[in-house]
Design an enzyme around this catalytic site. Sequence first.
Site, PDB file in Angstrom:
ATOM      1  N   GLN A 299      13.407  41.501  44.667  1.00 45.50           N
ATOM      2  CA  GLN A 299      12.534  42.276  45.552  1.00 45.50           C
ATOM      3  C   GLN A 299      12.426  43.696  45.017  1.00 45.50           C
ATOM      4  O   GLN A 299      13.467  44.327  44.736  1.00 45.50           O
ATOM      5  CB  GLN A 299      13.101  42.283  46.982  1.00 45.50           C
TER       6      GLN A 299
ATOM      7  N   TYR B 221      12.960  36.829  55.720  1.00 45.49           N
ATOM      8  CA  TYR B 221      12.836  38.010  56.579  1.00 45.49           C
ATOM      9  C   TYR B 221      12.993  37.571  58.038  1.00 45.49           C
ATOM     10  O   TYR B 221      12.154  36.874  58.600  1.00 45.49           O
ATOM     11  CB  TYR B 221      11.507  38.717  56.321  1.00 45.49           C
TER      12      TYR B 221
ATOM     13  N   VAL C 213      35.373  45.436  55.355  1.00 42.35           N
ATOM     14  CA  VAL C 213      35.446  44.299  54.430  1.00 42.35           C
ATOM     15  C   VAL C 213      35.102  44.675  52.988  1.00 42.35           C
ATOM     16  O   VAL C 213      35.325  43.886  52.075  1.00 42.35           O
ATOM     17  CB  VAL C 213      34.583  43.091  54.912  1.00 42.35           C
TER      18      VAL C 213
ATOM     19  N   ALA D 146      28.628  40.155  56.567  1.00 42.03           N
ATOM     20  CA  ALA D 146      28.459  41.615  56.553  1.00 42.03           C
ATOM     21  C   ALA D 146      27.575  42.036  55.382  1.00 42.03           C
ATOM     22  O   ALA D 146      27.761  41.557  54.262  1.00 42.03           O
ATOM     23  CB  ALA D 146      29.821  42.287  56.437  1.00 42.03           C
TER      24      ALA D 146
ATOM     25  N   TYR E  57      20.918  45.126  46.055  1.00 44.94           N
ATOM     26  CA  TYR E  57      21.014  44.063  47.073  1.00 44.94           C
ATOM     27  C   TYR E  57      20.787  42.683  46.443  1.00 44.94           C
ATOM     28  O   TYR E  57      21.542  41.737  46.691  1.00 44.94           O
ATOM     29  CB  TYR E  57      19.960  44.347  48.138  1.00 44.94           C
TER      30      TYR E  57
ATOM     31  N   ILE F  44      24.663  45.383  53.906  1.00 41.44           N
ATOM     32  CA  ILE F  44      23.871  46.603  54.101  1.00 41.44           C
ATOM     33  C   ILE F  44      22.749  46.640  53.057  1.00 41.44           C
ATOM     34  O   ILE F  44      22.782  45.891  52.081  1.00 41.44           O
ATOM     35  CB  ILE F  44      24.731  47.886  53.950  1.00 41.44           C
TER      36      ILE F  44
ATOM     37  N   GLY G 141      12.625  47.345  44.759  1.00 43.13           N
ATOM     38  CA  GLY G 141      13.430  48.292  45.549  1.00 43.13           C
ATOM     39  C   GLY G 141      14.810  47.776  45.916  1.00 43.13           C
ATOM     40  O   GLY G 141      15.534  48.439  46.658  1.00 43.13           O
ATOM     41  N   GLN G 142      15.187  46.590  45.408  1.00 40.00           N
ATOM     42  CA  GLN G 142      16.484  46.025  45.837  1.00 40.00           C
ATOM     43  C   GLN G 142      17.330  45.519  44.661  1.00 40.00           C
ATOM     44  O   GLN G 142      17.949  44.452  44.751  1.00 40.00           O
ATOM     45  CB  GLN G 142      16.254  44.870  46.814  1.00 40.00           C
TER      46      GLN G 142
HETATM   47  N1  CAA Z   1       5.331  46.200  44.072  1.00 39.76           N
HETATM   48  C1  CAA Z   1       4.850  47.038  43.142  1.00 39.76           C
HETATM   49  N2  CAA Z   1       4.878  48.370  43.264  1.00 39.76           N
HETATM   50  C2  CAA Z   1       5.427  48.873  44.381  1.00 39.76           C
HETATM   51  C3  CAA Z   1       5.949  48.060  45.394  1.00 39.76           C
HETATM   52  C4  CAA Z   1       5.883  46.653  45.212  1.00 39.76           C
HETATM   53  N3  CAA Z   1       6.356  45.805  46.117  1.00 39.76           N
HETATM   54  N4  CAA Z   1       6.447  48.851  46.370  1.00 39.76           N
HETATM   55  C5  CAA Z   1       6.227  50.130  45.975  1.00 39.76           C
HETATM   56  N5  CAA Z   1       5.612  50.146  44.767  1.00 39.76           N
HETATM   57  C6  CAA Z   1       5.208  51.283  43.995  1.00 39.76           C
HETATM   58  C7  CAA Z   1       4.223  52.189  44.737  1.00 39.76           C
HETATM   59  O1  CAA Z   1       2.911  51.696  44.624  1.00 39.76           O
HETATM   60  C8  CAA Z   1       4.416  53.503  43.998  1.00 39.76           C
HETATM   61  O2  CAA Z   1       3.783  53.454  42.736  1.00 39.76           O
HETATM   62  P1  CAA Z   1       2.982  54.731  42.151  1.00 39.76           P
HETATM   63  O3  CAA Z   1       4.024  55.813  42.035  1.00 39.76           O
HETATM   64  O4  CAA Z   1       2.488  54.236  40.833  1.00 39.76           O
HETATM   65  O5  CAA Z   1       1.934  55.020  43.151  1.00 39.76           O
HETATM   66  C9  CAA Z   1       5.911  53.513  43.758  1.00 39.76           C
HETATM   67  O6  CAA Z   1       6.342  52.144  43.786  1.00 39.76           O
HETATM   68  C10 CAA Z   1       6.602  54.297  44.851  1.00 39.76           C
HETATM   69  O7  CAA Z   1       7.953  54.229  44.696  1.00 39.76           O
HETATM   70  P2  CAA Z   1       8.967  55.262  45.380  1.00 39.76           P
HETATM   71  O8  CAA Z   1      10.217  55.193  44.591  1.00 39.76           O
HETATM   72  O9  CAA Z   1       8.310  56.585  45.552  1.00 39.76           O
HETATM   73  O10 CAA Z   1       9.356  54.660  46.746  1.00 39.76           O
HETATM   74  P3  CAA Z   1       8.697  54.405  48.127  1.00 39.76           P
HETATM   75  O11 CAA Z   1       9.016  55.543  49.004  1.00 39.76           O
HETATM   76  O12 CAA Z   1       7.297  53.936  48.039  1.00 39.76           O
HETATM   77  O13 CAA Z   1       9.602  53.160  48.598  1.00 39.76           O
HETATM   78  C11 CAA Z   1      10.678  51.050  48.544  1.00 39.76           C
HETATM   79  C12 CAA Z   1       9.809  52.066  47.773  1.00 39.76           C
HETATM   80  C13 CAA Z   1      12.017  51.657  48.975  1.00 39.76           C
HETATM   81  C14 CAA Z   1      10.927  49.879  47.640  1.00 39.76           C
HETATM   82  C15 CAA Z   1       9.907  50.647  49.830  1.00 39.76           C
HETATM   83  O14 CAA Z   1       8.648  50.140  49.443  1.00 39.76           O
HETATM   84  C16 CAA Z   1      10.611  49.575  50.620  1.00 39.76           C
HETATM   85  O15 CAA Z   1      11.442  49.852  51.471  1.00 39.76           O
HETATM   86  N6  CAA Z   1      10.275  48.310  50.356  1.00 39.76           N
HETATM   87  C17 CAA Z   1      10.865  47.159  51.096  1.00 39.76           C
HETATM   88  C18 CAA Z   1      11.988  46.582  50.346  1.00 39.76           C
HETATM   89  C19 CAA Z   1      12.449  45.367  51.112  1.00 39.76           C
HETATM   90  O16 CAA Z   1      11.729  44.395  51.280  1.00 39.76           O
HETATM   91  N7  CAA Z   1      13.692  45.398  51.601  1.00 39.76           N
HETATM   92  C20 CAA Z   1      14.200  44.330  52.387  1.00 39.76           C
HETATM   93  C21 CAA Z   1      15.093  44.893  53.457  1.00 39.76           C
HETATM   94  S1  CAA Z   1      15.566  43.667  54.634  1.00 39.76           S
HETATM   95  C22 CAA Z   1      16.634  42.693  53.819  1.00 39.76           C
HETATM   96  O17 CAA Z   1      17.078  42.983  52.750  1.00 39.76           O
HETATM   97  C23 CAA Z   1      17.027  41.413  54.489  1.00 39.76           C
HETATM   98  C24 CAA Z   1      16.773  40.265  53.632  1.00 39.76           C
HETATM   99  O18 CAA Z   1      17.707  39.709  53.080  1.00 39.76           O
HETATM  100  C25 CAA Z   1      15.383  39.761  53.472  1.00 39.76           C
END
Ligand code: CAA
Length: 248
Positions: A149, A187, A64, A91, A155, A93, A151-152
Amino acid sequence: MDKQNKRVVLVTGATGGLGTAMCKKLYEDGYHVVGNYRSKEKSEPWLAEMKKDNCHVELFYGDVSDFDSTAEMIKKIERDIGPVDTLVNNAGITRDMRLINMTKDDWNAVINTNLNSVFNCTRNVLQGMMDRKFGRIINISSVNGQRGQFGQTNYSAAKAGMHGFTKSLAMEVAKFGITVNTISPGYIATDMVMAVPEKVLNQIVAQVPMGRLGGTEEVAHLVSFLASDKSSFITGSNYSINGGQHVY
Ligand code: CAA
């Protein structure tokens, strides 16, 4: 069997957690359910599982994120099954990381699968819906498109874009008996959410007033309602279903 029971519903990303629950609920509610899949390894075991649950769903391959692949899939569905009356753009990711680490491919993959797919699928079913003066388009967005969010960026941008699409298209097609709505789940207990690092997920769940993940069937019930005649005056809306995580 009432009229709605003969309607054909297409659920994209059917083999995922939310898609599976939607297919089951829509089948239970009497629809002719057609699922879309992209991963060939997943499709056969998924079909076997559905059969075991006495759920009859027809599965069609299509990417898609690609317009031509989508067009070809919808042509096949309309030829083999019949016109698509209800489309569930489900769909999606994730490629979660901070923007500073994101490649062009990580950005494009998410935008193409989660947002451009909505154009690709809707564009290919809309004329038929307009001709028949009936249609339901249900876009599965996310709480993270509403609130953002960490890290997104990819997305959240795609999911927020879906609702802009919903609002504009709702205005264009209301006079043809077609409704267009968004659902923004929080979530939910799916593989996608369970892939979030445990520590991070625990922190997120702690922010949900209900203190738990949502169930896939809780979203599926809402999809079935929006697909039905009971929702006929609802269009251009965005339904939050997030346990109170984001209220506004
Ligand atoms: N707020 C503030 N700082 C944050 C943070 C947050 N939420 N998360 C991580 N950090 C900071 C850390 O403290 C760290 O800071 P320092 O370097 O100063 O110590 C830094 O970010 C680390 O970042 P990195 O790039 O090294 O990454 P990581 O390996 O820690 O991963 C991430 C970061 C990928 C965002 C990981 O935390 C993650 O997967 N988070 C979840 C994201 C999420 O909720 N995704 C939803 C998926 S499900 C979905 O999407 C369905 C839906 O619709 C709800």
